[in-house]
Design a protein around this motif. Structure first.
Motif, PDB file in Angstrom:
ATOM      1  N   CYS A 274      11.675   0.298 -12.790  1.00  0.00           N
ATOM      2  CA  CYS A 274      12.802   1.166 -12.426  1.00  0.00           C
ATOM      3  C   CYS A 274      12.317   2.518 -11.920  1.00  0.00           C
ATOM      4  O   CYS A 274      12.814   3.033 -10.899  1.00  0.00           O
ATOM      5  CB  CYS A 274      13.727   1.350 -13.622  1.00  0.00           C
ATOM      6  N   LEU A 275      11.361   3.114 -12.612  1.00  0.00           N
ATOM      7  CA  LEU A 275      10.850   4.416 -12.190  1.00  0.00           C
ATOM      8  C   LEU A 275      10.136   4.314 -10.845  1.00  0.00           C
ATOM      9  O   LEU A 275      10.248   5.212  -9.998  1.00  0.00           O
ATOM     10  CB  LEU A 275       9.907   4.974 -13.254  1.00  0.00           C
ATOM     11  N   ALA A 276       9.406   3.223 -10.636  1.00  0.00           N
ATOM     12  CA  ALA A 276       8.727   3.045  -9.354  1.00  0.00           C
ATOM     13  C   ALA A 276       9.736   2.892  -8.221  1.00  0.00           C
ATOM     14  O   ALA A 276       9.554   3.460  -7.130  1.00  0.00           O
ATOM     15  CB  ALA A 276       7.810   1.823  -9.422  1.00  0.00           C
ATOM     16  N   ALA A 277      10.804   2.135  -8.461  1.00  0.00           N
ATOM     17  CA  ALA A 277      11.828   1.975  -7.424  1.00  0.00           C
ATOM     18  C   ALA A 277      12.507   3.307  -7.122  1.00  0.00           C
ATOM     19  O   ALA A 277      12.768   3.632  -5.951  1.00  0.00           O
ATOM     20  CB  ALA A 277      12.857   0.937  -7.877  1.00  0.00           C
ATOM     21  N   ALA A 278      12.791   4.094  -8.165  1.00  0.00           N
ATOM     22  CA  ALA A 278      13.427   5.389  -7.948  1.00  0.00           C
ATOM     23  C   ALA A 278      12.528   6.332  -7.161  1.00  0.00           C
ATOM     24  O   ALA A 278      12.968   6.987  -6.205  1.00  0.00           O
ATOM     25  CB  ALA A 278      13.798   6.012  -9.297  1.00  0.00           C
ATOM     26  N   LEU A 279      11.258   6.413  -7.539  1.00  0.00           N
ATOM     27  CA  LEU A 279      10.329   7.289  -6.824  1.00  0.00           C
ATOM     28  C   LEU A 279      10.110   6.811  -5.391  1.00  0.00           C
ATOM     29  O   LEU A 279       9.996   7.628  -4.468  1.00  0.00           O
ATOM     30  CB  LEU A 279       8.992   7.352  -7.559  1.00  0.00           C
TER      31      LEU A 279
ATOM     32  N   LEU B 239      12.235   5.265  -3.477  1.00  0.00           N
ATOM     33  CA  LEU B 239      13.394   5.650  -2.684  1.00  0.00           C
ATOM     34  C   LEU B 239      13.397   7.146  -2.377  1.00  0.00           C
ATOM     35  O   LEU B 239      13.757   7.567  -1.274  1.00  0.00           O
ATOM     36  CB  LEU B 239      14.675   5.261  -3.424  1.00  0.00           C
ATOM     37  N   LEU B 240      12.988   7.956  -3.355  1.00  0.00           N
ATOM     38  CA  LEU B 240      12.954   9.404  -3.126  1.00  0.00           C
ATOM     39  C   LEU B 240      11.881   9.797  -2.118  1.00  0.00           C
ATOM     40  O   LEU B 240      12.109  10.631  -1.238  1.00  0.00           O
ATOM     41  CB  LEU B 240      12.712  10.125  -4.455  1.00  0.00           C
ATOM     42  N   LEU B 241      10.694   9.202  -2.246  1.00  0.00           N
ATOM     43  CA  LEU B 241       9.611   9.545  -1.333  1.00  0.00           C
ATOM     44  C   LEU B 241       9.853   9.017   0.072  1.00  0.00           C
ATOM     45  O   LEU B 241       9.420   9.630   1.054  1.00  0.00           O
ATOM     46  CB  LEU B 241       8.284   8.998  -1.868  1.00  0.00           C
ATOM     47  N   ARG B 242      10.520   7.882   0.164  1.00  0.00           N
ATOM     48  CA  ARG B 242      10.815   7.320   1.479  1.00  0.00           C
ATOM     49  C   ARG B 242      11.857   8.150   2.204  1.00  0.00           C
ATOM     50  O   ARG B 242      11.807   8.307   3.421  1.00  0.00           O
ATOM     51  CB  ARG B 242      11.304   5.876   1.326  1.00  0.00           C
ATOM     52  N   GLY B 243      12.785   8.726   1.446  1.00  0.00           N
ATOM     53  CA  GLY B 243      13.799   9.589   2.035  1.00  0.00           C
ATOM     54  C   GLY B 243      14.896   8.806   2.721  1.00  0.00           C
ATOM     55  O   GLY B 243      14.804   7.604   2.954  1.00  0.00           O
TER      56      GLY B 243
ATOM     57  N   MET C  39       0.825  -1.216   0.000  1.00  0.00           N
ATOM     58  CA  MET C  39       0.000   0.000   0.000  1.00  0.00           C
ATOM     59  C   MET C  39       0.856   1.262   0.000  1.00  0.00           C
ATOM     60  O   MET C  39       0.422   2.314  -0.489  1.00  0.00           O
ATOM     61  CB  MET C  39      -0.926  -0.003   1.216  1.00  0.00           C
ATOM     62  N   ALA C  40       2.084   1.169   0.509  1.00  0.00           N
ATOM     63  CA  ALA C  40       2.972   2.329   0.510  1.00  0.00           C
ATOM     64  C   ALA C  40       3.385   2.740  -0.899  1.00  0.00           C
ATOM     65  O   ALA C  40       3.925   3.846  -1.096  1.00  0.00           O
ATOM     66  CB  ALA C  40       4.214   2.026   1.348  1.00  0.00           C
ATOM     67  N   LEU C  41       3.133   1.868  -1.892  1.00  0.00           N
ATOM     68  CA  LEU C  41       3.455   2.202  -3.285  1.00  0.00           C
ATOM     69  C   LEU C  41       2.385   3.068  -3.943  1.00  0.00           C
ATOM     70  O   LEU C  41       2.564   3.477  -5.093  1.00  0.00           O
ATOM     71  CB  LEU C  41       3.620   0.917  -4.101  1.00  0.00           C
ATOM     72  N   MET C  42       1.280   3.353  -3.247  1.00  0.00           N
ATOM     73  CA  MET C  42       0.191   4.099  -3.870  1.00  0.00           C
ATOM     74  C   MET C  42       0.608   5.490  -4.349  1.00  0.00           C
ATOM     75  O   MET C  42       0.266   5.880  -5.476  1.00  0.00           O
ATOM     76  CB  MET C  42      -0.994   4.193  -2.897  1.00  0.00           C
ATOM     77  N   PRO C  43       1.341   6.290  -3.568  1.00  0.00           N
ATOM     78  CA  PRO C  43       1.785   7.589  -4.115  1.00  0.00           C
ATOM     79  C   PRO C  43       2.665   7.447  -5.350  1.00  0.00           C
ATOM     80  O   PRO C  43       2.576   8.250  -6.283  1.00  0.00           O
ATOM     81  CB  PRO C  43       2.553   8.213  -2.940  1.00  0.00           C
ATOM     82  N   VAL C  44       3.501   6.409  -5.366  1.00  0.00           N
ATOM     83  CA  VAL C  44       4.362   6.163  -6.533  1.00  0.00           C
ATOM     84  C   VAL C  44       3.517   5.831  -7.760  1.00  0.00           C
ATOM     85  O   VAL C  44       3.727   6.373  -8.854  1.00  0.00           O
ATOM     86  CB  VAL C  44       5.348   5.020  -6.220  1.00  0.00           C
ATOM     87  N   ALA C  45       2.542   4.936  -7.575  1.00  0.00           N
ATOM     88  CA  ALA C  45       1.677   4.563  -8.692  1.00  0.00           C
ATOM     89  C   ALA C  45       0.869   5.758  -9.185  1.00  0.00           C
ATOM     90  O   ALA C  45       0.668   5.934 -10.395  1.00  0.00           O
ATOM     91  CB  ALA C  45       0.742   3.437  -8.268  1.00  0.00           C
ATOM     92  N   ALA C  46       0.405   6.600  -8.263  1.00  0.00           N
ATOM     93  CA  ALA C  46      -0.371   7.769  -8.663  1.00  0.00           C
ATOM     94  C   ALA C  46       0.482   8.730  -9.491  1.00  0.00           C
ATOM     95  O   ALA C  46       0.029   9.254 -10.515  1.00  0.00           O
ATOM     96  CB  ALA C  46      -0.922   8.470  -7.424  1.00  0.00           C
ATOM     97  N   LEU C  47       1.708   8.966  -9.078  1.00  0.00           N
ATOM     98  CA  LEU C  47       2.577   9.883  -9.828  1.00  0.00           C
ATOM     99  C   LEU C  47       2.928   9.318 -11.205  1.00  0.00           C
ATOM    100  O   LEU C  47       2.971  10.061 -12.195  1.00  0.00           O
ATOM    101  CB  LEU C  47       3.853  10.155  -9.027  1.00  0.00           C
ATOM    102  N   LEU C  48       3.182   8.032 -11.291  1.00  0.00           N
ATOM    103  CA  LEU C  48       3.532   7.441 -12.581  1.00  0.00           C
ATOM    104  C   LEU C  48       2.324   7.316 -13.508  1.00  0.00           C
ATOM    105  O   LEU C  48       2.494   7.079 -14.702  1.00  0.00           O
ATOM    106  CB  LEU C  48       4.163   6.062 -12.371  1.00  0.00           C
ATOM    107  N   GLY C  49       1.117   7.473 -12.967  1.00  0.00           N
ATOM    108  CA  GLY C  49      -0.062   7.459 -13.822  1.00  0.00           C
ATOM    109  C   GLY C  49      -0.350   8.786 -14.477  1.00  0.00           C
ATOM    110  O   GLY C  49      -1.069   8.838 -15.504  1.00  0.00           O
ATOM    111  N   LEU C  50       0.206   9.863 -13.950  1.00  0.00           N
ATOM    112  CA  LEU C  50      -0.087  11.188 -14.507  1.00  0.00           C
ATOM    113  C   LEU C  50       0.414  11.360 -15.942  1.00  0.00           C
ATOM    114  O   LEU C  50      -0.268  12.003 -16.746  1.00  0.00           O
ATOM    115  CB  LEU C  50       0.514  12.272 -13.596  1.00  0.00           C
TER     116      LEU C  50
END
Length: 350
Positions: free
Chosen positions: A326-331, A333-337, A75-86
């Motif tokens: 790859c993009l999901a893993a990068a995002l 890592l960035l969002l997790r900080g 579920m923590a991947l939801m912000p990543v999925a939302a950004l990659l859907g834009l």
């Protein structure tokens, strides 16, 4: 070079290769299919987590702590999925046949417009992101006051999202079951992924113990059985009614690869049911991996024939899947900080 930057550049390079192989239209279809697989992880985990929250004490007593932790990681991947859907909103004119077509009704003239479509998709993703944050941590006391409305909101958003994003790609199929079918497939995919991610629970002891792996296998079998039943009912309705547009929708998803996927899915469902007779942890993980692969390919089976008129897996699809990963893993890592310096020093001391 930092890991997120390296992964991001690799993902963009893979997307460029996908565009070179498939063009704008082909790359958009491949990216949409791969993105739906990513979206299925948090969105599919969401209703399972909400229902488990309602019966939290019983779930913990039956050894579901690690599974709930794995589902919340998804579920923590939801912000990543939302950004990659834009970025897909920019591809609406090349993906959807209703763009530029004459509307048949006054409602269609409003509903099937690119700005309103983009606003709806953003609203759907925002609702799912809110629910993911809402149930990111277990509540002290379970209650119907938050779980029942959350499941209802997820069902409404999932049905509308499926109708807008998936069904409108190929209007030949007019099915009220598609939304429920896709949400069930997403939950099966997410639960299978959680089985592969979760740590093993301690082996149960005592008179009322259950065989190892059974607590995870049975829900997976239920999800697979419901998903197969919905597919069968939809197929039976179309064939028994002899509806030419709907039949052509299935013909476009037939062929050797489509039939092979159907046979493989049937085998997975049957083997999962038989495995409940003698459950075991290795068997559960193998079936979870097979179910994950089947559901992932199903997203390509739903999307790509709408633009290619037949179900085939092309090199662009593989590049798009790797690019989204790859993009999901990068995002992520960035969002997790990064951890705070104090935390890092504490870890080194420990």
């Amino acid at each position: 070079m930092s890991r997120p930057l390296l992964l991001g550049l690799l993902g963009l390079g893979l997307l460029a290769g996908c565009w070179l192989l498939g063009g704008w239209r082909g790359a958009a279809a491949s990216y949409l299919s791969a993105w739906l697989v990513l979206l299925a992880l948090p969105v599919g985990a969401l209703p399972i987590t909400i229902v488990a929250e309602r019966f939290g004490k019983r779930v913990r007593e039956r050894g579901g702590v690690e599974m709930l932790a794995a589902l919340r990681r998804l579920m923590a991947l939801m912000p990543v999925a939302a950004l990659l859907g834009l970025p897909l909103l920019a591809a609406v004119p090349v993906l959807y046949p209703w763009v530029g077509a004459a509307p048949r009704t006054p409602l269609a003239a409003l509903w099937f417009t690119t700005p309103f479509f983009a606003a709806r998709v953003i609203a759907y993703l925002a609702a799912w992101t809110w629910l993911a944050f809402r149930f990111a941590r277990p509540f002290d006391e379970p209650g119907e006051g938050r779980t029942v409305p959350a499941v209802g909101l997820h069902a409404v958003v999932g049905t509308l999202f499926t109708t807008d994003v998936i069904a409108s790609l190929d209007p030949r199929l007019d099915s009220a079951l598609l939304g429920l079918l896709v949400m069930t497939a997403w939950s099966g995919l997410a639960f299978a992924a959680a089985i592969l991610l979760a740590w093993e629970e301690p082996e149960p002891v005592g008179r009322g113990r259950t065989p190892p792996g059974r607590g995870r296998l049975v829900p997976l079998v239920v999800l697979l059985g419901l998903w197969a039943f919905l597919h069968f009912v939809q197929f039976l309705i179309v064939w028994s009614a002899n509806l030419p547009p709907e039949v052509s929708w299935y013909f476009a998803r037939g062929g050797g690869l489509g039939r092979g996927l159907s046979i493989a899915a049937g085998i997975v469902v049957v083997l999962a049911g038989l495995a409940t007779l003698r459950p075991g942890r290795p068997t559960t993980r193998i079936l979870a991996g097979a179910a994950l692969a089947v559901h992932a390919l199903e997203m390509f089976w739903l999307v790509t024939p709408a633009l290619r008129d037949r179900f085939v897996i092309r090199p662009a699809d593989g590049l798009a899947a790797l690019a989204v990963a790859c993009l999901a893993a990068a995002l992520h890592l960035l969002l997790r900080g990064r951890p705070a310096p104090t935390a890092r020093r504490a870890g080194r001391v420990a």
